[in-house]
Every structure is written in C-alpha cells, then in structure tokens.
Design a protein around this motif. Structure first.
Motif, PDB file in Angstrom:
ATOM      1  N   UNK A   1      45.054  43.356  31.610  1.00 36.13           N
ATOM      2  CA  UNK A   1      46.328  42.500  30.983  1.00 36.13           C
ATOM      3  C   UNK A   1      45.865  41.496  30.035  1.00 36.13           C
ATOM      4  N   UNK A   2      46.390  41.618  28.915  1.00 39.18           N
ATOM      5  CA  UNK A   2      45.776  40.313  27.700  1.00 39.18           C
ATOM      6  C   UNK A   2      46.821  39.042  27.925  1.00 39.18           C
TER       7      UNK A   2
ATOM      8  N   UNK B   1      53.953  33.594  28.934  1.00 41.19           N
ATOM      9  CA  UNK B   1      54.035  33.955  30.501  1.00 41.19           C
ATOM     10  C   UNK B   1      52.609  33.393  31.349  1.00 41.19           C
ATOM     11  N   UNK B   2      53.104  32.764  32.557  1.00 44.24           N
ATOM     12  CA  UNK B   2      52.074  32.265  33.250  1.00 44.24           C
ATOM     13  C   UNK B   2      51.027  33.587  33.670  1.00 44.24           C
TER      14      UNK B   2
ATOM     15  N   UNK C   1      45.661  40.345  43.525  1.00 41.92           N
ATOM     16  CA  UNK C   1      46.470  39.796  42.376  1.00 41.92           C
ATOM     17  C   UNK C   1      47.806  39.146  43.092  1.00 41.92           C
ATOM     18  N   UNK C   2      47.833  37.869  42.310  1.00 43.24           N
ATOM     19  CA  UNK C   2      49.199  37.124  42.599  1.00 43.24           C
ATOM     20  C   UNK C   2      49.754  36.908  41.194  1.00 43.24           C
ATOM     21  N   UNK C   3      51.151  37.641  40.936  1.00 43.87           N
ATOM     22  CA  UNK C   3      51.669  37.576  39.937  1.00 43.87           C
ATOM     23  C   UNK C   3      53.338  37.790  40.041  1.00 43.87           C
TER      24      UNK C   3
END
Length: 212
Positions: free
Chosen positions: A156-157, A162-163, A181-183
């Motif tokens: 993911x670039x 976006x945070x 992962x925390x998204x």
C-alpha cells in the motif's frame, strides 16, 4: 453492557476457540453466518484456517466479503485472524493457483521462504509506534503462529491524505512477513490471539475497548 461480537461462520475451523476467547474477555458472542446479525454486531471477527482458496470459497458462499465491506463503509470494527487476515488482501497463491481475495489491502499471500515451513509455535513481533492493538504488551511478548503462507511485502503506497495503516512485522528464519495490521476499523493478525494465552486475551481486550 457487554459488547456484541459475531464470529463469522463460513465453514472455516477454529470458531469455538475464538468464541471462548472473546467470552473470556467479556464479549457477548454469537457464531453465525447470518448477514443481519453480522452487520448489527458491535464487532465482527473473521477467522480462518487451512487453504486460502477454500476459505475464499466459503466466504463467498455467505457473501462474507460484502458483509466486511458494508461494515467498513460504516466504520464498524472487523478483526481478521490467520487466513481471515490473509483473505483481506488482493490475492493468494498456493501450489501455483491464484485466488482473488477481498481486496481491502493490496498485496499477495505467498509461501514463506524460510528453511522450515510451516511456521509453527511462539514468536515475537515488531510493533509500530502508536499501536492500539498491542497497547500494554511488552516488546518481548510472544504470540502463537501456525501458517505456511503470509504477506511478505507491504504494497500500500503512502498517502498524504489518509492516515497510513500500522503494520506489525515478524520474522521466521530470515523471512519477514506481516504479522498484524491496524487500518481504521479493520484490524487483523496473522497469529492466533485465541491460542496465545494471556497475551492473546489482552490483545482481544484491546480490540473490544476500541469500540466500547
């Protein structure tokens, strides 16, 4: 009032151990494939064991990808575990067969390159600063892994708007892979918190606290 959590039943194993682990930390848990229950719950857990293609077939049979997407569109928490994390990525390749995933994150699930596979047992992880999922856990905390495949490159670039997601890494042999992962409302772990004793229970509590 106890947070209501649905463990999504789409034919994958490990449902009851996830149910018991969540009950242990104070959640009211239902194991079901019912779309309305999954959408209405405070939190949704997507477990997963076994082959990527088989998990995707089961998930598609209950329209699980759509359920996850609808929850995320409304900012509703989702936690993927093991293959339940892997299927959130674009694709998985096992035995030369490519299977499309849910596409929540770009990336490919592929076989670990370590000398000994599967990666089975306890391992530490490298947690980024600001993690809520691992809050209160020390750097030498170990979690239980059992897998032969993982995401070995984060694709993911970065975005200035976006945070960026917080990505936790682990190493097996000389092979680095994504361990968590925390998204936003979407969190996931490659390891099994429900099999990781007190450390896993603490992590699940952190997840519950994120939406209480």
């Amino acid at each position: 009032m106890a947070p209501r959590v649905v463990v999504l039943d789409y034919g994958s194993g490990n449902l009851r151990s996830a149910e018991r682990a969540l009950q242990r930390v104070g959640a009211s848990v239902e194991v079901t494939s019912d779309r309305r229950a999954a959408l209405d719950a405070d939190g949704l857990v997507v477990p997963g064991v076994g082959a990527y293609a088989a998990c995707m077939e089961g998930l598609n049979s209950v329209k699980g990808g759509r359920i996850v997407g609808e929850r995320l569109a409304g900012g509703r928490p989702v936690l993927g575990i093991c293959v339940g994390m892997q299927i959130l990525f674009d694709r998985g390749i096992e035995h030369g067969v490519l299977t499309e995933g849910c596409g929540e994150w770009p990336g490919t699930v592929e076989r670990l390159a370590a000398p000994v596979v599967p990666h089975m047992g306890w391992n530490t992880v490298r947690v980024p600063e600001g993690s809520r999922l691992f809050s209160g856990l020390s750097a030498d905390t170990r979690f239980y892994f059992v897998h032969s495949y993982a995401v070995r490159r984060w694709e993911l670039e970065p975005s200035e708007v976006i945070r960026p997601p917080l990505v936790t890494w682990a190493t097996h042999g000389d092979d680095d892979f994504v361990a968590a992962v925390e998204n936003g409302p979407l969190w996931a772990t490659q390891f099994h918190p429900e099999k990781s004793g007190d450390a896993g229970a603490h992590l699940l509590e952190n997840w519950l606290h994120s939406f209480r």
